[in-house]
Scaffold this motif. Structure first.
Motif, mmCIF file in Angstrom:
data_model
loop_
_atom_site.group_PDB
_atom_site.id
_atom_site.type_symbol
_atom_site.label_atom_id
_atom_site.label_comp_id
_atom_site.label_asym_id
_atom_site.label_seq_id
_atom_site.Cartn_x
_atom_site.Cartn_y
_atom_site.Cartn_z
ATOM 1 N N LEU A 174 0.830 -1.200 0.000
ATOM 2 C CA LEU A 174 0.000 0.000 0.000
ATOM 3 C C LEU A 174 0.867 1.253 0.000
ATOM 4 N N ALA A 175 1.932 1.251 0.781
ATOM 5 C CA ALA A 175 2.829 2.403 0.832
ATOM 6 C C ALA A 175 3.512 2.621 -0.522
ATOM 7 N N THR A 176 3.916 1.531 -1.152
ATOM 8 C CA THR A 176 4.538 1.642 -2.481
ATOM 9 C C THR A 176 3.538 2.196 -3.494
ATOM 10 N N PHE A 177 2.321 1.670 -3.473
ATOM 11 C CA PHE A 177 1.278 2.131 -4.392
ATOM 12 C C PHE A 177 0.977 3.612 -4.191
ATOM 13 N N LEU A 178 0.820 4.027 -2.944
ATOM 14 C CA LEU A 178 0.533 5.434 -2.665
ATOM 15 C C LEU A 178 1.724 6.322 -3.030
#
Length: 51
Positions: A5-9
């Motif tokens: 999720l952090a990578t995507f955001l």
């Protein structure tokens, strides 16, 4: 899951920032060109013979 999720955001935020910067630069260039064209049209219009 949190890392994904952090990578995507992070990628989304980066893409959004790049898009905003590109739009801002393009808008600035187009605004300058529109002002130049407007001045040219006004000067040509002033040179037209009156009726």
């Amino acid at each position: 899951m949190n890392k994904t999720l952090a990578t995507f955001l992070g990628l989304g935020l980066t893409a959004l920032t790049i898009g905003i910067l590109m739009f801002g630069g393009g808008f600035s260039l187009m605004s300058d060109q529109a002002d130049t064209y407007s001045g040219h049209v006004t000067s040509v219009e002033a040179d037209l013979p009156s009726k």
